[in-house]
Design a protein around this motif. Sequence first.
Motif, PDB file in Angstrom:
ATOM      1  N   ARG A  30       0.829  -1.217   0.000  1.00 56.75           N
ATOM      2  CA  ARG A  30       0.000   0.000   0.000  1.00 56.75           C
ATOM      3  C   ARG A  30       0.857   1.259   0.000  1.00 56.75           C
ATOM      4  O   ARG A  30       0.609   2.190  -0.754  1.00 56.75           O
ATOM      5  N   PHE A  31       1.884   1.285   0.851  1.00 55.59           N
ATOM      6  CA  PHE A  31       2.780   2.441   0.905  1.00 55.59           C
ATOM      7  C   PHE A  31       3.478   2.633  -0.440  1.00 55.59           C
ATOM      8  O   PHE A  31       3.573   3.754  -0.951  1.00 55.59           O
ATOM      9  N   ALA A  32       3.985   1.546  -0.995  1.00 62.26           N
ATOM     10  CA  ALA A  32       4.726   1.617  -2.254  1.00 62.26           C
ATOM     11  C   ALA A  32       3.861   2.148  -3.396  1.00 62.26           C
ATOM     12  O   ALA A  32       4.320   2.932  -4.218  1.00 62.26           O
ATOM     13  N   LEU A  33       2.605   1.729  -3.433  1.00 59.68           N
ATOM     14  CA  LEU A  33       1.729   2.139  -4.530  1.00 59.68           C
ATOM     15  C   LEU A  33       1.169   3.551  -4.345  1.00 59.68           C
ATOM     16  O   LEU A  33       0.775   4.188  -5.320  1.00 59.68           O
ATOM     17  N   LEU A  34       1.139   4.041  -3.122  1.00 55.80           N
ATOM     18  CA  LEU A  34       0.596   5.378  -2.874  1.00 55.80           C
ATOM     19  C   LEU A  34       1.667   6.445  -2.675  1.00 55.80           C
ATOM     20  O   LEU A  34       1.352   7.632  -2.613  1.00 55.80           O
ATOM     21  N   PHE A  35       2.929   6.037  -2.588  1.00 53.16           N
ATOM     22  CA  PHE A  35       3.996   6.995  -2.311  1.00 53.16           C
ATOM     23  C   PHE A  35       4.116   8.066  -3.389  1.00 53.16           C
ATOM     24  O   PHE A  35       4.042   9.267  -3.105  1.00 53.16           O
ATOM     25  N   ALA A  36       4.315   7.668  -4.627  1.00 52.21           N
ATOM     26  CA  ALA A  36       4.502   8.643  -5.711  1.00 52.21           C
ATOM     27  C   ALA A  36       3.248   9.495  -5.956  1.00 52.21           C
ATOM     28  O   ALA A  36       3.362  10.714  -6.107  1.00 52.21           O
ATOM     29  N   PRO A  37       2.047   8.897  -5.995  1.00 50.87           N
ATOM     30  CA  PRO A  37       0.865   9.756  -6.159  1.00 50.87           C
ATOM     31  C   PRO A  37       0.689  10.762  -5.014  1.00 50.87           C
ATOM     32  O   PRO A  37       0.297  11.909  -5.248  1.00 50.87           O
ATOM     33  N   SER A  38       1.011  10.358  -3.794  1.00 43.36           N
ATOM     34  CA  SER A  38       0.899  11.280  -2.658  1.00 43.36           C
ATOM     35  C   SER A  38       1.923  12.403  -2.757  1.00 43.36           C
ATOM     36  O   SER A  38       1.610  13.570  -2.496  1.00 43.36           O
ATOM     37  N   LEU A  39       3.131  12.055  -3.133  1.00 44.74           N
ATOM     38  CA  LEU A  39       4.176  13.062  -3.307  1.00 44.74           C
ATOM     39  C   LEU A  39       3.800  14.025  -4.429  1.00 44.74           C
ATOM     40  O   LEU A  39       3.954  15.249  -4.293  1.00 44.74           O
ATOM     41  N   ALA A  40       3.294  13.488  -5.520  1.00 46.65           N
ATOM     42  CA  ALA A  40       2.862  14.332  -6.644  1.00 46.65           C
ATOM     43  C   ALA A  40       1.717  15.251  -6.226  1.00 46.65           C
ATOM     44  O   ALA A  40       1.683  16.419  -6.616  1.00 46.65           O
ATOM     45  N   ALA A  41       0.782  14.736  -5.442  1.00 43.52           N
ATOM     46  CA  ALA A  41      -0.344  15.550  -4.988  1.00 43.52           C
ATOM     47  C   ALA A  41       0.144  16.702  -4.117  1.00 43.52           C
ATOM     48  O   ALA A  41      -0.318  17.847  -4.260  1.00 43.52           O
ATOM     49  N   GLY A  42       1.079  16.429  -3.238  1.00 46.60           N
ATOM     50  CA  GLY A  42       1.616  17.482  -2.379  1.00 46.60           C
ATOM     51  C   GLY A  42       2.305  18.580  -3.164  1.00 46.60           C
ATOM     52  O   GLY A  42       2.034  19.773  -2.972  1.00 46.60           O
ATOM     53  N   PHE A  43       3.206  18.197  -4.061  1.00 44.63           N
ATOM     54  CA  PHE A  43       3.883  19.191  -4.888  1.00 44.63           C
ATOM     55  C   PHE A  43       2.900  19.909  -5.800  1.00 44.63           C
ATOM     56  O   PHE A  43       2.987  21.116  -6.006  1.00 44.63           O
ATOM     57  N   GLY A  44       1.955  19.168  -6.355  1.00 44.46           N
ATOM     58  CA  GLY A  44       0.972  19.766  -7.255  1.00 44.46           C
ATOM     59  C   GLY A  44       0.084  20.762  -6.555  1.00 44.46           C
ATOM     60  O   GLY A  44      -0.219  21.832  -7.103  1.00 44.46           O
ATOM     61  N   LEU A  45      -0.353  20.444  -5.345  1.00 44.04           N
ATOM     62  CA  LEU A  45      -1.186  21.384  -4.594  1.00 44.04           C
ATOM     63  C   LEU A  45      -0.413  22.648  -4.240  1.00 44.04           C
ATOM     64  O   LEU A  45      -0.959  23.753  -4.297  1.00 44.04           O
ATOM     65  N   PHE A  46       0.852  22.484  -3.893  1.00 45.15           N
ATOM     66  CA  PHE A  46       1.683  23.653  -3.608  1.00 45.15           C
ATOM     67  C   PHE A  46       1.806  24.542  -4.844  1.00 45.15           C
ATOM     68  O   PHE A  46       1.620  25.760  -4.769  1.00 45.15           O
ATOM     69  N   LEU A  47       2.110  23.943  -5.988  1.00 43.62           N
ATOM     70  CA  LEU A  47       2.246  24.746  -7.215  1.00 43.62           C
ATOM     71  C   LEU A  47       0.904  25.330  -7.658  1.00 43.62           C
ATOM     72  O   LEU A  47       0.856  26.430  -8.206  1.00 43.62           O
ATOM     73  N   THR A  48      -0.192  24.615  -7.407  1.00 42.04           N
ATOM     74  CA  THR A  48      -1.517  25.143  -7.735  1.00 42.04           C
ATOM     75  C   THR A  48      -1.816  26.364  -6.872  1.00 42.04           C
ATOM     76  O   THR A  48      -2.311  27.383  -7.370  1.00 42.04           O
TER      77      THR A  48
END
Length: 125
Positions: free
Chosen positions: A59-77
Motif C-alpha cells: 500500500r505504501f509503495a503504490l501510494l507513495f509517488a501519487p501522494s508526493l505528486a499531490a503534495g507538490f501539485g497542490l503547492f504549485l496550484t
Amino acid sequence: MNPLDYSHFLLWTGDLCFVAGLILMAVLSGIAAQKIAPGVKVPMQFGFDGKPIWSAPRRFALLFAPSLAAGFGLFLTYMAHTTDTGDLTKQALSLGTSRVGMALAFVVAHMAHLAIALNWLGRQK
C-alpha cells in the motif's frame, strides 16, 4: 485574446494536467495492486547490481509517488492561483509549464518504478 485571458488559460491547463496526472497515477497503482499479492514488500529503490536497496509494504509503495505528486501539485496550484496579477502572463507561463512538466515527470517516474518493481517481483516467483 488579451494577455490576461491567455494567462488564465495557462493556469487552467496546468490544473488539468495536474489532475490528469494524479488520475493516471492512481489507475496505474490500481492495476499494479491487482498484480501484487497482499503482504508482499515492493522494492522501492534498486542498486547498481539490480537488487533492491529497500522495500516497502504494498500500500505504501503504490501510494507513495501519487501522494508526493499531490503534495507538490497542490503547492504549485496554490502558487499559481495566488500570484500577483501585475505580471500574470510571465508568471502563468512559468508556473503552467512547471506544473505540466512536473505532472509528466511524476507519471513517467511512477510508470518506470512500477514496471521495474513488477518485473523484479515476477522474477522472484
